[in-house]
Write a protein that holds these residues in place. Structure first.
Motif, PDB file in Angstrom:
ATOM      1  N   LYS A 132     -26.123   0.997  -4.257  1.00  0.00           N
ATOM      2  CA  LYS A 132     -26.681  -0.300  -3.906  1.00  0.00           C
ATOM      3  C   LYS A 132     -25.594  -1.343  -4.158  1.00  0.00           C
ATOM      4  N   VAL A 133     -25.199  -2.075  -3.099  1.00  0.00           N
ATOM      5  CA  VAL A 133     -24.028  -2.950  -3.151  1.00  0.00           C
ATOM      6  C   VAL A 133     -24.446  -4.383  -2.848  1.00  0.00           C
ATOM      7  N   ASN A 134     -23.816  -5.324  -3.546  1.00  0.00           N
ATOM      8  CA  ASN A 134     -24.005  -6.746  -3.276  1.00  0.00           C
ATOM      9  C   ASN A 134     -22.648  -7.436  -3.379  1.00  0.00           C
ATOM     10  N   ILE A 135     -22.202  -8.085  -2.295  1.00  0.00           N
ATOM     11  CA  ILE A 135     -20.900  -8.752  -2.246  1.00  0.00           C
ATOM     12  C   ILE A 135     -21.104 -10.166  -1.719  1.00  0.00           C
ATOM     13  N   GLN A 136     -20.487 -11.136  -2.382  1.00  0.00           N
ATOM     14  CA  GLN A 136     -20.519 -12.523  -1.944  1.00  0.00           C
ATOM     15  C   GLN A 136     -19.135 -13.126  -2.092  1.00  0.00           C
ATOM     16  N   ASN A 160     -19.338 -13.037   9.922  1.00  0.00           N
ATOM     17  CA  ASN A 160     -20.781 -13.242   9.980  1.00  0.00           C
ATOM     18  C   ASN A 160     -21.433 -11.902   9.676  1.00  0.00           C
ATOM     19  N   ILE A 161     -21.055 -11.347   8.512  1.00  0.00           N
ATOM     20  CA  ILE A 161     -21.416  -9.974   8.185  1.00  0.00           C
ATOM     21  C   ILE A 161     -22.925  -9.789   8.081  1.00  0.00           C
ATOM     22  N   ARG A 189     -16.719 -16.308   5.554  1.00  0.00           N
ATOM     23  CA  ARG A 189     -17.772 -16.214   4.547  1.00  0.00           C
ATOM     24  C   ARG A 189     -18.211 -14.762   4.430  1.00  0.00           C
ATOM     25  N   VAL A 190     -18.248 -14.243   3.199  1.00  0.00           N
ATOM     26  CA  VAL A 190     -18.635 -12.858   2.945  1.00  0.00           C
ATOM     27  C   VAL A 190     -19.957 -12.858   2.206  1.00  0.00           C
ATOM     28  N   ASN A 191     -20.969 -12.320   2.854  1.00  0.00           N
ATOM     29  CA  ASN A 191     -22.286 -12.180   2.225  1.00  0.00           C
ATOM     30  C   ASN A 191     -22.863 -10.855   2.714  1.00  0.00           C
ATOM     31  N   SER A 192     -22.658  -9.816   1.940  1.00  0.00           N
ATOM     32  CA  SER A 192     -22.990  -8.474   2.396  1.00  0.00           C
ATOM     33  C   SER A 192     -23.756  -7.727   1.316  1.00  0.00           C
ATOM     34  N   SER A 193     -24.688  -6.894   1.761  1.00  0.00           N
ATOM     35  CA  SER A 193     -25.440  -6.045   0.832  1.00  0.00           C
ATOM     36  C   SER A 193     -25.893  -4.799   1.561  1.00  0.00           C
ATOM     37  N   SER A 194     -26.061  -3.738   0.807  1.00  0.00           N
ATOM     38  CA  SER A 194     -26.538  -2.466   1.352  1.00  0.00           C
ATOM     39  C   SER A 194     -27.215  -1.684   0.238  1.00  0.00           C
ATOM     40  N   ASN A 195     -28.320  -1.029   0.597  1.00  0.00           N
ATOM     41  CA  ASN A 195     -29.037  -0.201  -0.369  1.00  0.00           C
ATOM     42  C   ASN A 195     -28.710   1.277  -0.255  1.00  0.00           C
ATOM     43  N   GLN A 196     -27.975   1.664   0.789  1.00  0.00           N
ATOM     44  CA  GLN A 196     -27.661   3.076   1.003  1.00  0.00           C
ATOM     45  C   GLN A 196     -26.216   3.228   1.457  1.00  0.00           C
ATOM     46  N   ALA A 197     -25.297   2.671   0.690  1.00  0.00           N
ATOM     47  CA  ALA A 197     -23.881   2.804   1.009  1.00  0.00           C
ATOM     48  C   ALA A 197     -23.368   4.154   0.517  1.00  0.00           C
ATOM     49  N   LYS A 198     -22.719   4.889   1.388  1.00  0.00           N
ATOM     50  CA  LYS A 198     -22.127   6.175   0.973  1.00  0.00           C
ATOM     51  C   LYS A 198     -21.086   5.918  -0.108  1.00  0.00           C
TER      52      LYS A 198
END
Length: 384
Positions: free
Chosen positions: A215-219, A260-261, A329-338
């Motif tokens: 689970k990833v969160n990037i800002q 515009n991720i 602008r970087v605003n990215s998240s994923s709950n199932q990142a390999k």
């Protein structure tokens, strides 16, 4: 006749007296005639023969259940907690569908990259003498304050044998980490089934590999133009014939090239027609309220440039909106990142030392994102 009878009685009585003697007196005489050591042995034999007492066997004291320990030879029964410290060096690479890329780097100073370690590990399932499995929950916080960009330091001239004396020049490039005012930060939490080579127990050496999901969160912000973001925006803004066209060009260029991720629909709507109505002012207010742009990344010289070209016709929110378009602008998240993680653990007394490399990688809205972390940790396994 009477005399003869009395004489017979007198003779018989002394014989009967001397014929039977008391047993106690015999034993007394025998004991007096024996040495002291023989007396003690005889007395011990007599006591044993008279009364022998065999003590009843006592059950061994029960072993208390050991639910908690720092290190157990056979490993944890339920879960192992890894409190400690870790030093991380993380690289974040973002590549857009149009070819724009941003590579964010850590400060690479040890005091800037120390974090607390709070990983969790399941019990170990030993499959053989030297192989086993467990599930690892790894948690990482990161912050990158520098960006890797390409510098052309010189031009290399070479002669082609096929074309005679014609000279061809090729640029000599080197990669440097520079502070462009951009910054990314966040966290990821990995859940990895890991296979290891080693024996069971946290007090044993092992090397292993884990594959799973995160689970990833990037800002934050990043320059997707290899360090030329402000210069490119200067060219785009100058290409318009009037103010509305200049603002529209900036909005479309930022929508396509500057990140515009997360595909924010409201932001995309404003950028697609930035000169209409109060879209520029609304974009400035929206960006300010979300707080996803670091004020450090705003160039004051660019603010002076925009003010002069627009004859100071922009209010503060509109000017702020234009300044935030100079970088991505970087605003990215994923709950199932390999994710993957390669690690090496060595026990050192009560603590363990671990060296590892790994991280998540995934795709979001046409952007390829990979985060690689080199980690060194010192921790004390606490087993439950």
């Amino acid at each position: 006749m009477i005399r003869t009878t009395c004489l017979v009685y007198f003779i018989c009585i002394p014989f009967s007296l001397f014929a039977v003697e008391p047993t106690n007196e015999l034993q007394k005489e025998e004991s007096e005639s024996k040495p002291a050591g023989q007396k003690i042995r005889d007395r011990r034999i007599q006591i044993q023969n008279d009364f022998v007492v065999e003590p009843s066997p006592q059950p061994p004291p029960p072993n208390p259940s050991k639910e908690f320990s720092l290190k157990n030879e056979n490993g944890a029964k339920y879960v192992t907690f890894y409190p400690g410290v870790q030093a991380n060096l993380s690289d974040l690479k973002i590549v857009s569908s149009t070819g724009g890329r941003a590579v964010m780097m850590d400060d690479q100073r040890m005091d800037q990259n120390l974090n607390f370690l709070y990983d969790l590990k399941s019990p170990e399932w030993q499959m053989g003498e030297n192989w086993g499995l467990f599930i690892l929950n790894r948690n990482v916080n990161f912050r990158q304050s520098k960006q890797k960009i390409t510098d052309v330091v010189a031009t290399n001239s070479s002669t082609s044998e096929d074309s005679g004396s014609s000279n061809k020049s090729s640029p000599i490039k080197q990669y440097t980490n520079k502070d462009l005012g951009t910054e990314t930060f966040g966290s990821y939490h990995m859940l990895l089934p890991a296979i290891y080579y080693g024996q069971k127990g946290n007090d044993k050496f092992r090397i292993g590999l884990g594959l799973g999901y995160s689970k990833v969160n990037i800002q934050g912000t990043a320059d997707f133009n290899d360090g030329n973001g402000y210069f490119n925006n200067f060219l785009v803004f100058s290409s318009g014939s009037n103010l509305d066209e200049k603002i529209d060009n900036m909005g479309k260029y930022s929508l396509i090239n500057n990140g515009n991720i997360d595909a924010d629909p409201y932001r995309a709507y404003l950028l697609s027609n930035l000169s209409s109505g109060n879209h520029l002012e609304a974009l400035g207010l929206y960006t300010l309220l979300k707080g996803d742009v670091n004020p450090k990344s705003i160039d004051p010289f660019l603010a002076l440039f925009y003010s002069q070209l627009t004859s100071n016709n922009l209010n503060p929110l509109e000017l702020y909106a234009l300044l935030t378009l100079g970088i991505g602008r970087v605003n990215s998240s994923s709950n199932q990142a390999k994710s993957f993680y390669l690690f090496w653990e060595i026990p050192i007394g009560a603590i363990n030392w671990r060296l590892g490399i790994g991280g998540p990688f995934y795709t979001q809205n046409g952007y390829k994102i990979s985060l690689t972390t080199i980690e060194m940790s010192f921790y004390t396994p606490i087993e439950f």
